[in-house]
Design a protein around this motif. Sequence first.
Motif, mmCIF file in Angstrom:
data_model
loop_
_atom_site.group_PDB
_atom_site.id
_atom_site.type_symbol
_atom_site.label_atom_id
_atom_site.label_comp_id
_atom_site.label_asym_id
_atom_site.label_seq_id
_atom_site.Cartn_x
_atom_site.Cartn_y
_atom_site.Cartn_z
ATOM 1 N N ILE A 620 46.984 54.271 55.957
ATOM 2 C CA ILE A 620 47.652 54.612 54.696
ATOM 3 C C ILE A 620 47.777 53.330 53.884
ATOM 4 C CG2 ILE A 620 49.776 55.493 53.639
ATOM 5 C CD1 ILE A 620 50.223 57.039 56.315
ATOM 6 N N ILE A 621 47.410 53.411 52.616
ATOM 7 C CA ILE A 621 47.480 52.238 51.728
ATOM 8 C C ILE A 621 48.539 52.493 50.662
ATOM 9 C CG2 ILE A 621 46.241 50.845 50.028
ATOM 10 C CD1 ILE A 621 43.675 51.436 51.542
ATOM 11 N N ILE A 622 49.437 51.519 50.504
ATOM 12 C CA ILE A 622 50.386 51.533 49.386
ATOM 13 C C ILE A 622 49.952 50.428 48.432
ATOM 14 C CG2 ILE A 622 52.792 51.261 48.686
ATOM 15 C CD1 ILE A 622 53.624 52.189 51.463
ATOM 16 N N LEU A 623 49.587 50.820 47.232
ATOM 17 C CA LEU A 623 49.041 49.863 46.267
ATOM 18 C C LEU A 623 50.153 49.047 45.609
ATOM 19 C CD1 LEU A 623 46.315 52.193 44.791
ATOM 20 C CD2 LEU A 623 45.911 50.108 46.097
ATOM 21 N N PRO A 624 49.829 47.842 45.100
ATOM 22 C CA PRO A 624 50.850 46.950 44.537
ATOM 23 C C PRO A 624 51.580 47.548 43.342
ATOM 24 C CG PRO A 624 48.813 45.762 44.949
ATOM 25 C CD PRO A 624 48.501 47.207 45.139
ATOM 26 N N LEU A 625 52.695 46.934 42.999
ATOM 27 C CA LEU A 625 53.564 47.421 41.943
ATOM 28 C C LEU A 625 52.848 47.480 40.599
ATOM 29 C CD1 LEU A 625 56.344 48.156 40.784
ATOM 30 C CD2 LEU A 625 56.881 45.715 40.713
ATOM 31 N N ALA A 626 52.003 46.491 40.331
ATOM 32 C CA ALA A 626 51.335 46.446 39.027
ATOM 33 C C ALA A 626 50.270 47.520 38.873
ATOM 34 C CB ALA A 626 50.703 45.066 38.819
ATOM 35 N N CYS A 627 49.937 48.189 39.945
ATOM 36 C CA CYS A 627 48.927 49.250 39.888
ATOM 37 C C CYS A 627 49.580 50.554 39.415
ATOM 38 C CB CYS A 627 48.294 49.440 41.268
ATOM 39 S SG CYS A 627 47.152 50.827 41.343
ATOM 40 N N PRO A 628 48.954 51.276 38.507
ATOM 41 C CA PRO A 628 49.557 52.527 38.031
ATOM 42 C C PRO A 628 49.553 53.649 39.070
ATOM 43 C CG PRO A 628 47.392 52.197 37.034
ATOM 44 C CD PRO A 628 47.713 50.946 37.776
ATOM 45 N N VAL A 629 48.758 53.508 40.132
ATOM 46 C CA VAL A 629 48.742 54.523 41.192
ATOM 47 C C VAL A 629 49.933 54.268 42.104
ATOM 48 C CG1 VAL A 629 47.445 55.480 43.116
ATOM 49 C CG2 VAL A 629 46.235 54.691 41.072
ATOM 50 N N LYS A 630 50.901 55.164 42.074
ATOM 51 C CA LYS A 630 52.130 54.966 42.842
ATOM 52 C C LYS A 630 52.127 55.733 44.159
ATOM 53 C CE LYS A 630 53.911 52.452 39.546
ATOM 54 N NZ LYS A 630 54.039 51.001 39.721
ATOM 55 N N VAL A 659 41.671 56.908 37.607
ATOM 56 C CA VAL A 659 42.719 56.594 36.622
ATOM 57 C C VAL A 659 42.291 55.500 35.649
ATOM 58 C CG1 VAL A 659 44.558 57.301 38.189
ATOM 59 C CG2 VAL A 659 43.861 54.886 38.121
ATOM 60 N N GLY A 660 41.047 55.041 35.770
ATOM 61 C CA GLY A 660 40.536 54.070 34.805
ATOM 62 C C GLY A 660 40.776 52.623 35.148
ATOM 63 N N GLU A 661 41.277 52.337 36.351
ATOM 64 C CA GLU A 661 41.492 50.942 36.749
ATOM 65 C C GLU A 661 40.178 50.280 37.160
ATOM 66 O OE1 GLU A 661 44.835 49.024 36.988
ATOM 67 O OE2 GLU A 661 44.555 50.409 35.324
ATOM 68 N N LEU A 662 39.207 51.094 37.582
ATOM 69 C CA LEU A 662 37.860 50.583 37.831
ATOM 70 C C LEU A 662 36.967 51.095 36.710
ATOM 71 C CD1 LEU A 662 37.440 51.138 41.697
ATOM 72 C CD2 LEU A 662 38.281 49.118 40.492
ATOM 73 N N LEU A 668 33.587 48.174 38.646
ATOM 74 C CA LEU A 668 34.265 46.890 38.810
ATOM 75 C C LEU A 668 35.698 47.002 38.319
ATOM 76 C CD1 LEU A 668 31.560 44.326 37.701
ATOM 77 C CD2 LEU A 668 32.733 44.370 39.897
ATOM 78 N N PRO A 669 36.597 46.198 38.885
ATOM 79 C CA PRO A 669 37.979 46.226 38.397
ATOM 80 C C PRO A 669 38.035 45.858 36.924
ATOM 81 C CG PRO A 669 37.820 44.963 40.440
ATOM 82 C CD PRO A 669 36.426 45.255 40.009
ATOM 83 N N ARG A 670 38.864 46.588 36.213
ATOM 84 C CA ARG A 670 39.110 46.214 34.823
ATOM 85 C C ARG A 670 39.757 44.834 34.834
ATOM 86 N NH1 ARG A 670 43.567 46.169 32.195
ATOM 87 N NH2 ARG A 670 44.690 47.421 33.711
ATOM 88 N N LYS A 671 39.126 43.900 34.179
ATOM 89 C CA LYS A 671 39.633 42.528 34.213
ATOM 90 C C LYS A 671 41.021 42.472 33.604
ATOM 91 C CE LYS A 671 35.160 40.189 34.046
ATOM 92 N NZ LYS A 671 34.290 39.271 33.278
#
Length: 1688
Positions: A620-630, A659-662, A668-671
């Motif tokens: 299970i992955i919990i993504l960082p706070l700055a990521c919009p995927v909660k 969600v548009g982060e890549l 690629l990650p949105r810079k």
Amino acid sequence: MENKEDKIIPRAYQVQLEEIAYSKNTLIHLPTGSGKTLIATQLIKRFKEPNPKPWGQGGKRCFFLVNTVPLVRQQKKVIELRCPVNGVGCYSGEDGVDFWDKRKWDSELSKHEVIVMTTQILSDMLTHNYIKIENINLIIFDECHHAVEDHPMRAVMKHFEHCPPDKHPRVLGLTATLLNANIKYSKVEDTLKTLEKTFQATIATVNEMGEVLTYSTNPKEYIQYYLPPALSNDAHSAIGLLTELQKLIMSVQLPPTLKIMDIKLKPGQKDISRDSMKTVKSVKNLMASAITAIQTMGAYGGNLSILAYMILLERLKRKAQTKEEELLYSFTLTRCIEARTVLVKSMKKYEGYERIVKFSSEKVLKLLNILREYNPEVYNKRGVPLVVNQSRKPLCGIIFTQERFTSKILYNLLKSVKEANPAEFGFLKHDFIVGFNTNPFNNTRESHYAKKLSCQALLKFKNGDLNCLISTSVIEEGIDVPQCLLVLRYDEPKEYRSYIQSKGRARSSESSFVMLVDAGDRGKFSARYSEFQQIERYISKILVGNTLERDAPTEEDIQKDLYEEEIPPYVTKYGVRLSAGSAISLLNRYCSVLPHDLFTAITPMWIQERPQNSELRRTIIILPLACPVKEDIVGDYFEVLKNAKRSAALKACMKLHEVGELDEVTLLPRKYGKVDFDQVDVKACFPNWPWDQENDETDDNLPKTGTKHRIRKYNRHYPVVLNGPSIYDEFDSKPLYLHVIELKVAYDEPKDSRENVIYNLLRNDQTYGLLTFNPLPKLCDFPMFISAGEITTSIKVNFAVLPLDDEAFEVIKRFHYYVFDEVLDIAKKFLIYHGNVNCLYVVPVRRIDDDYDVDWELLQTYKPIPPVVIPTDAERQALRVTVEEYKYAVVTPYYRPNVRPDRYIVTNVLEYTTPMSWFESADIPTYADYYRTKYNLEILGSKDQPMLEVRNITTRANCLLPRAATIRSFTDKQRKLIAEAQGDKKFSGFPEMFVPEFCIKFDYPGAMWLKATLLPSIVHRVTMLLTADELRAQIQMEIGRGHVTLPPSEKWEPILVDIGVATRSLLADIEPPSTVMSVDRINNPIDEFAPRKLNIITMRESVYQLQKKKISKEYPWPEENEPVDIERNLSTVTVMDVEVYESFVGAPLISVASGADSAPLRPRVPPPAAILPPPTPKYHTPAIELLLKKPSPRGPELRDILTSLTTINSHDNFNLERTETLGDSFLKFAASLYLYHRFPAMDEGQLTNIKGRLIGNRNLYYAGDKINLGGRMKVEQFTPTNDFVIPGFFAPEFLIELIHREQLRPTLLISLNFSREEVLSGAIAPATSSELLDRILGSDCPNDKERVACVQNAMQCYVKAQAVSDKSIADCVESLVGTYLVSGGIESAVAVLEWLNVLPKEHNFMQYLHKKVPTLTSLGQVSVEDVERILNHGRGDVEKILGYKFNDPLYLLEALSHASYIRNRYTRSYERLEFLGDAILDFLITSHIYEISRDLNPGELTDLRSALVNNVTFASYVVKLGLHKYLCSQLNPALENSIMNFVEHQEQRNHEIIEDVLYLIAEADCNIAEYVEVPKVLSDIFESLVGAIYLDSGGDLLAVWGVIHRVMHREIDAFKRCIPKQPVRVLHENMHACAKFGDPKVSSSEIPKVMVPVTFSKDGRQHTVYGVGNNKQQAKRAAAKLALKLLS
């Protein structure tokens, strides 16, 4: 590289294999040295398209893929030498390609037909859709045996799946070994089949091995067995101490580097984000290696090994992230010292070479014996038997080791041997190589320095400066080294590949391949060695001669073995293929671009979930706070953890893509911070931007738009009210308006008789007026200045309307020209009458009681001013002097040879003083004697003629500025120099008397002549006031508020003199810019222009020297700055050497990179904070008047608009700098608030990026250009004799058009001289015009051409133009905003910004000023209790500290949430609030100091602002208040230490914020965590809290100011009294540093950063440091702080 010759004749087997490879995919298997690369280059030639298409239009490329960085450039060189292709590109991770986008790659691919790169790069390019398989015509895989499991070669081949077979590129593999690991004999065939399936190819080799043995590897092989050393008791004791130390190390429990609080794990779940034992295990392994060294090398080598590890531990200790980790290194060091002491004592009875031999193992001694055979004195002795060097040749050898540390120890051991026994080993010239790779994400020198040393060693080895290299497997494959006569495996080969590759370095039949083997492992090794040879023979058996019979893999085989995967890849609609194996690295890359500081790497949280009694597990992955995927990302169940992690990572990437982060197309990650400025809603923010015009920003020859170096020509804007009749014949119907110039003497009546005359003449009834064809608006009064003092000047506009006929107007025009041409002598003879613009005509006016009328009598009776000529003797004799005729007349002495004769007013006719009167000098009895002695003049007329008392009047003075004599702050020298610059003849009260016979008298009233000297300055001031009023009226009318015309009952405030500005303007005329000592003659004593002595060397030596220089140039530091190499001088290294080495390798490179590992959370309940003491009873928050002001109908004062149009280079009484500073801060605030609300989904980086462009000088220039500010501004000092344009007169129109059209300099006008009638009529004869055009156009003089974008202002005024820099226009825009802010508050400033279209009017900025931002609490989705819990129950303490109670605690939570705070799933991290708070702080503090510091000049105001508004000051408040204890984060220990170090620093100073604190290095100043003294997170907290209070209070700036001032008021008062010096100034004041700043460099990152180097001297050596900032000024300040730190 198999052969270096340019012309190579292929061998038969190479031709045969080339044909096979041309016809089908092929893996060529040939021994090392047999010419595989030649076959590859031949194939490149054959696949070269005869008529290549451009890239992107069907053109294809050839890729040559290698595994190591050194091979990239090596193979590029080979291909360039052998292949006639258009460009060979080479790329590795060092080139920063990880950050390149498709546009950059397309640019590179369009320039090169063949691409050499590491395989991983092509794999990434294919994964992210930068290139497609069908765009490639040939792929060559060097060392293709590596293509196993997850190797990038396999990843590249997997991309063939979705490409039609007919579009597949040809595949060629090159290998000498085919096997990559230990393979059982029985598995060889299957392994080869798998390799063929991977590359969809068949293996090909020669038909007869004898064909290649001549050219390839064929050495003599030797196995030398050694016995383990018989260790002494002391050696056993040392091993015992180290063994005990290992147990002690493993008992250490370091604090976990990541502690997750309140993330409750379910049964069966385990946090696998970090291995807390990793550091402990690595230290334990160091000790294990030291024990091994003692056991295999003996006490001497073991001692060196322990010493090397001690140095490493010393370095690690300096980088320890926690005190516990530092303690681990410290006690390990102590025990190592004990163990080493035991070994040293055991050897103390022996010295030199005897000690080495006595205490070295048989393995080491065998190595020495082998090397001894290569001593020339040994192999040249006949009869001496040699075991290994049977060819009796000099040494050229490689010693291979298994471990990097072993290479280092062997180097130092052999160095000691050579020093101790030069007779036997003096021939040895050795070095070691440990690697060539650098980490592109690492910003320090360390890996680059190690690579440089390795490259230098390899170059020396190739050129014979070294004869022995010690290395790991890094040079086993591919790297071009000379043929080696000796290859020695110090550690036996463990696998077939290593055996084949290392043996391949011994290519000659005279070479020796020696393996040292432990006698105890004889049986095992013999079996392994036998298997190696058996495999070699077996491969030869099944391949040699069987190439054509070998079956290609089937489609089914390829599908099953290559394409089928346990976890299916994610394939997007654009054909991008993301495999599970690549998903983890992509996820980590995404997290790395999320906002973070230098100390923290943002990572996801990994949780392993394993059901009870099950072998299956999932992640299970919990993504960082700055990521919009909660939400949690849940992977599938697998038996192997690696697959479980890959499954979850792939799903996370799929979600991020959704969600548009890549990126939609590339994955690629949105810079972070990247903005698509072509996006419609972003583009709408820039209505002034010329999107549809050609962009010249890419032209390096042109200065950038918006800079001070970009200077353009503008049509000079003359007020519309000064326009004349468009058609001259219409004149009769146009009345003229009279505007009277009233002069009021503003100084006291002087006692000096001559000055009193001037005083009274200025007050008499004669004056001047101005005539215009249109009524003028009201103008403010303004001061004029003569040497005696100030004169208040008023313009009584529209005093009368004069109906004049053509004849009367002609009289006025001629008088107007007469005043400027003959009276003032400032008319230019190349100007002629135009009469359509700038029509402001001077007329004489006489006051009659309280009325004024044109002095028609003077208009009709004035006489021409004759040229100054010596009168005849008869005229002199006939001269009669009367008081009535001479008093108040203007005279000039004809005996003084001046181009512009001096003019004097006769203040008195001295009837009782004659030329024969006493002269008051002992040497000269009379005035007549004086003139006879000095001028050789004799009096011919009456000896009784009365003397004239005179007073000089200047006709060339700029009367806008006070005269030097009236300013007491000047020294006598300054006063004298300024007086001379202003044209004041006499600066003191020295009396002058003339003999009338020696003077020419002019028939023009003295009072009118005196007042005429003011006219150029008055006309200039009136014109600029009219220009300012026209701009003011335009703004008022177009924004729809306020008076366009001032009501009759009101008048404008007069222009006042800012004595500080006036003083600096006057000094600017006489004081050149201060010079800075920047040349270090100690370090640069050689004359650069002195001739150098010729140094003639051979071509081979020349190439070698150039290669060495090239290596040095590739690294951005001077060689003389390099430290003692602690790796190569183990025996003599000191702790200071380690310190210097660590400082050097830890220094930053120029590239920008990011920081380190993440870390633990703060305690849940923080300790009490250092709350501010209660304010004193007298304390109150002073109001900021700007915030309270509302727009008034009057609008800003006319003088203030004029100030905004006046640059500092104008050297006037006022300039735009103060209001520019204010406007800049408001613009920053308005833009930040606008973008914050306009783009709620954007991150701080994106907002900063857009804001940088929105408030940047380029955008402001575009705004100012649209309203022609460039034509309205005053940009140069007014100088009547040089640049005054007589109103109504310009250069001929046809010349103006020619100059503009042909881009010529107006200086060509100087040679023209029109007749008086041509000048006054404005008509030039056609023949004259034609002649002038031919002469100008026929000139080939390059100096006549105007420089593009660097226009000079000289004489532009005469062609109705002026040159203005882009930055000046941008400054003017900011000043106008500041002016409207001062007059009408925020609402007026916003109206101007919207009028200028800096803020789009349709977006209605005012709606954002008090806009509420919805939160989860305001929406009822989260309770206050939940927020309190996530805040660790610190809300009450923080509110008490700040003196502010939050209505919505989620604002506070967001303000305190660090990007690593994974617990917070309710808000973002604080970056967006920090973005907003930073601008609010800057605006409020700047506004306050603007209001309370009116005595400060603009430079001091800027310095005060910089001292108060900066990261160090804000961080100081945070630790003073204890707010850092409430930061919600998972801090890593490095950041924890950095914070605590700063806290301790401030505590020792009792939290005083003084000048030395401001020089501390903030995180924004540089890119290396080790240099940072003030972590940015501290200032971030302060700024984000300000942003939170602003939003929570509904945009109440006064409430925010109350909190800010309560915190900062002491420093505001203290710094205002004594403004801290800026670091750049302090550095320049250090004369011995010889500091010199370099040119700024702008990073190519999404949020551009400026980097400025500064070079300085310390202790006789030069040093260079780099400062980083958002602009050049910030970067220079940062560089200066770094330099001051090193100098201290």
